[in-house]
Design a protein around this motif. Structure first.
Motif, PDB file in Angstrom:
ATOM      1  N   PHE A  34      62.265  74.043   3.111  1.00 53.92           N
ATOM      2  CA  PHE A  34      60.821  73.851   3.023  1.00 53.92           C
ATOM      3  C   PHE A  34      60.506  72.641   2.144  1.00 53.92           C
ATOM      4  N   TYR A  35      59.512  71.851   2.569  1.00 52.01           N
ATOM      5  CA  TYR A  35      59.125  70.652   1.838  1.00 52.01           C
ATOM      6  C   TYR A  35      57.601  70.582   1.719  1.00 52.01           C
ATOM      7  N   GLN A  36      57.124  70.170   0.540  1.00 51.43           N
ATOM      8  CA  GLN A  36      55.702  69.905   0.398  1.00 51.43           C
ATOM      9  C   GLN A  36      55.456  68.483   0.880  1.00 51.43           C
ATOM     10  N   SER A  37      54.730  68.369   1.980  1.00 54.57           N
ATOM     11  CA  SER A  37      54.522  67.057   2.578  1.00 54.57           C
ATOM     12  C   SER A  37      53.306  67.094   3.487  1.00 54.57           C
ATOM     13  N   ASN A  38      52.559  66.005   3.496  1.00 61.27           N
ATOM     14  CA  ASN A  38      51.467  65.839   4.451  1.00 61.27           C
ATOM     15  C   ASN A  38      52.082  65.364   5.762  1.00 61.27           C
ATOM     16  N   TRP A  39      52.346  66.310   6.643  1.00 58.87           N
ATOM     17  CA  TRP A  39      53.106  66.084   7.872  1.00 58.87           C
ATOM     18  C   TRP A  39      54.486  65.528   7.510  1.00 58.87           C
ATOM     19  N   LEU A  40      54.794  64.290   7.931  1.00 62.10           N
ATOM     20  CA  LEU A  40      56.132  63.737   7.663  1.00 62.10           C
ATOM     21  C   LEU A  40      56.127  62.721   6.525  1.00 62.10           C
ATOM     22  N   ALA A  41      54.999  62.590   5.842  1.00 62.51           N
ATOM     23  CA  ALA A  41      54.815  61.497   4.878  1.00 62.51           C
ATOM     24  C   ALA A  41      55.852  61.499   3.760  1.00 62.51           C
ATOM     25  N   ASN A  42      56.252  62.675   3.282  1.00 64.32           N
ATOM     26  CA  ASN A  42      57.189  62.744   2.156  1.00 64.32           C
ATOM     27  C   ASN A  42      58.620  63.036   2.583  1.00 64.32           C
ATOM     28  N   MET A  43      58.876  62.976   3.871  1.00 62.37           N
ATOM     29  CA  MET A  43      60.211  63.282   4.362  1.00 62.37           C
ATOM     30  C   MET A  43      61.077  62.028   4.400  1.00 62.37           C
ATOM     31  N   ARG A  44      62.340  62.193   4.017  1.00 65.78           N
ATOM     32  CA  ARG A  44      63.269  61.075   4.144  1.00 65.78           C
ATOM     33  C   ARG A  44      63.519  60.817   5.628  1.00 65.78           C
ATOM     34  N   LYS A  45      63.933  59.630   5.922  1.00 57.82           N
ATOM     35  CA  LYS A  45      64.137  59.256   7.321  1.00 57.82           C
ATOM     36  C   LYS A  45      65.372  59.964   7.880  1.00 57.82           C
ATOM     37  N   GLU A  46      65.149  60.998   8.636  1.00 58.36           N
ATOM     38  CA  GLU A  46      66.229  61.660   9.371  1.00 58.36           C
ATOM     39  C   GLU A  46      65.731  61.999  10.759  1.00 58.36           C
ATOM     40  N   LYS A  47      66.630  62.304  11.638  1.00 54.50           N
ATOM     41  CA  LYS A  47      66.269  62.502  13.029  1.00 54.50           C
ATOM     42  C   LYS A  47      66.334  63.984  13.403  1.00 54.50           C
ATOM     43  N   PHE A  48      65.368  64.393  14.224  1.00 52.44           N
ATOM     44  CA  PHE A  48      65.285  65.767  14.688  1.00 52.44           C
ATOM     45  C   PHE A  48      65.304  65.802  16.213  1.00 52.44           C
ATOM     46  N   ASN A  49      65.818  66.883  16.749  1.00 56.26           N
ATOM     47  CA  ASN A  49      65.805  67.082  18.205  1.00 56.26           C
ATOM     48  C   ASN A  49      64.475  67.658  18.677  1.00 56.26           C
ATOM     49  N   ILE A  50      63.854  68.446  17.808  1.00 49.67           N
ATOM     50  CA  ILE A  50      62.571  69.083  18.130  1.00 49.67           C
ATOM     51  C   ILE A  50      61.645  68.955  16.931  1.00 49.67           C
ATOM     52  N   ILE A  51      60.435  68.452  17.184  1.00 51.75           N
ATOM     53  CA  ILE A  51      59.370  68.491  16.191  1.00 51.75           C
ATOM     54  C   ILE A  51      58.238  69.322  16.785  1.00 51.75           C
ATOM     55  N   VAL A  52      57.795  70.308  16.050  1.00 50.71           N
ATOM     56  CA  VAL A  52      56.789  71.227  16.574  1.00 50.71           C
ATOM     57  C   VAL A  52      55.676  71.383  15.544  1.00 50.71           C
ATOM     58  N   SER A  53      54.437  71.529  16.026  1.00 54.86           N
ATOM     59  CA  SER A  53      53.331  71.652  15.082  1.00 54.86           C
ATOM     60  C   SER A  53      52.141  72.372  15.710  1.00 54.86           C
ATOM     61  N   ASN A  54      51.482  73.187  14.878  1.00 58.64           N
ATOM     62  CA  ASN A  54      50.175  73.751  15.205  1.00 58.64           C
ATOM     63  C   ASN A  54      49.206  73.202  14.156  1.00 58.64           C
ATOM     64  N   PRO A  55      48.734  71.968  14.358  1.00 56.25           N
ATOM     65  CA  PRO A  55      47.941  71.294  13.326  1.00 56.25           C
ATOM     66  C   PRO A  55      46.462  71.685  13.407  1.00 56.25           C
ATOM     67  N   PRO A  56      45.658  71.263  12.434  1.00 59.68           N
ATOM     68  CA  PRO A  56      44.207  71.439  12.557  1.00 59.68           C
ATOM     69  C   PRO A  56      43.714  70.662  13.787  1.00 59.68           C
ATOM     70  N   TYR A  57      42.892  71.310  14.623  1.00 60.08           N
ATOM     71  CA  TYR A  57      42.396  70.589  15.804  1.00 60.08           C
ATOM     72  C   TYR A  57      40.945  70.947  16.151  1.00 60.08           C
ATOM     73  N   ILE A  58      40.251  71.598  15.239  1.00 58.51           N
ATOM     74  CA  ILE A  58      38.856  71.948  15.477  1.00 58.51           C
ATOM     75  C   ILE A  58      37.953  70.893  14.835  1.00 58.51           C
ATOM     76  N   ALA A  59      36.950  70.450  15.570  1.00 58.36           N
ATOM     77  CA  ALA A  59      35.996  69.486  15.023  1.00 58.36           C
ATOM     78  C   ALA A  59      35.183  70.139  13.914  1.00 58.36           C
ATOM     79  N   GLU A  60      34.828  69.369  12.908  1.00 57.81           N
ATOM     80  CA  GLU A  60      34.157  69.924  11.733  1.00 57.81           C
ATOM     81  C   GLU A  60      32.781  70.491  12.046  1.00 57.81           C
ATOM     82  N   ASN A  61      32.171  70.048  13.139  1.00 59.18           N
ATOM     83  CA  ASN A  61      30.851  70.558  13.514  1.00 59.18           C
ATOM     84  C   ASN A  61      30.906  71.638  14.592  1.00 59.18           C
ATOM     85  N   ASP A  62      32.090  72.162  14.849  1.00 60.80           N
ATOM     86  CA  ASP A  62      32.253  73.181  15.894  1.00 60.80           C
ATOM     87  C   ASP A  62      31.586  74.489  15.470  1.00 60.80           C
TER      88      ASP A  62
END
Length: 291
Positions: free
Chosen positions: A166-194
């Motif tokens: 586990f890493y504290q990071s804003n998405w990949l911003a604080n991650m060292r450069k390494e390669k992954f086979n799968i990147i998966v995310s359920n990010p925020p996607y609702i508009a603020e005025n919804d």
């Protein structure tokens, strides 16, 4: 002293004004008080309850009447046949996200040690489920919230997937450069005025995990752009999104030259997950969102 059946009937009537699952809510909360399974309520419907248990039950019913989600009252929610701890610091796991797991498992071989990273892990349901279902995988997870990471680590211990990094990071911003086979995310996607933000359980969930600028697309754009620097050639990026964002999200993937971009619908027939495959190219990729 009131008995179980009478108590449940009265609670169900009260909860009906705010919940579409009033009877289930009442049963779940009474089971929490009694430390019993729901089958116990049906086996002993005429059993009298202690006054202190009754008082505690009505306290929980009032919390529910005030709108507090059942998952936050009980502190748990089931996902992929496992029970996860949840707090108001994380989103409540929803069945829609199981589609993200289904697609990921089809792409992850059972007999190879692939590398996976879950961005914005929250309670850890995605990372932990993938780690449990694919024991050979090397799984990492990020979240900007320290409180969310505490919940995720607790769940990882609970489900014996302590090998997750586990890493504290804003998405990949604080991650060292390494390669992954799968990147998966359920990010925020609702508009603020919804308008949905003012309805139901969502009112009590962390807004930072729900809302994004640019009509809900800003974080998706960041993830799609930065992921190309972290994906192995031939690796996949999978993102959960809103039911009305299919075409915008596909366009974002294609703007960054992902191949085989596809959107999959959920059980309700709504577009829910878009994914694409990244192949390394020699030419430099400039962001279409920057001058």
């Amino acid at each position: 002293m009131p008995h179980i059946n009478a108590l449940l009937n009265e609670a169900t009537q009260r909860l009906a004004v705010i919940s579409d699952s009033a009877a289930l809510d009442a049963e779940v909360l009474l089971c929490l008080i009694l430390g019993k399974e729901r089958s116990y309520l049906r086996t002993w419907p005429d059993k009298d309850l202690q006054l202190e248990d009754t008082a505690r039950f009505w306290t929980l019913i009032q919390q529910r009447l005030n709108g507090m989600p059942i998952a936050y009252i009980t502190g748990s929610r089931e996902f992929w046949s496992r029970t996860f701890n949840v707090t108001p610091d994380v989103l409540i796991p929803r069945p829609d996200t199981e589609l993200l797991i289904e697609i990921s498992l089809k792409l992850i071989p059972k007999d190879k040690p692939v590398k996976i990273i879950d961005l914005g892990t929250g309670s850890g349901i995605i990372a932990i489920t993938l780690a449990a279902e694919r024991p050979l995988a090397q799984v990492s997870a990020t979240d900007l919230s320290k409180a969310a990471l505490r919940v995720a680590k607790l769940n990882a211990n609970k489900h014996e997937t302590t090998h997750i990094q586990f890493y504290q990071s804003n998405w990949l911003a604080n991650m060292r450069k390494e390669k992954f086979n799968i990147i998966v995310s359920n990010p925020p996607y609702i508009a603020e005025n919804d308008s949905h933000l003012m309805q139901g359980d969502i009112r009590f969930e962390p807004q930072s995990a729900l809302c994004a600028d640019d009509q809900g697309l800003s974080d998706i754009k960041i993830i799609v752009e930065t992921a190309i620097n972290y994906l192995e050639s031939g690796g996949y990026l999978l993102i959960e999104h809103g039911y009305d964002q299919e075409h915008q999200v596909q366009s974002i993937f294609k703007d960054f030259h992902y191949d085989n971009v596809q959107t999959v619908t959920d059980l309700s027939g709504q577009p829910r997950v878009t994914y694409g495959q990244w192949h390394y190219r020699i030419e430099t990729h400039l962001s279409p969102f920057k001058p």
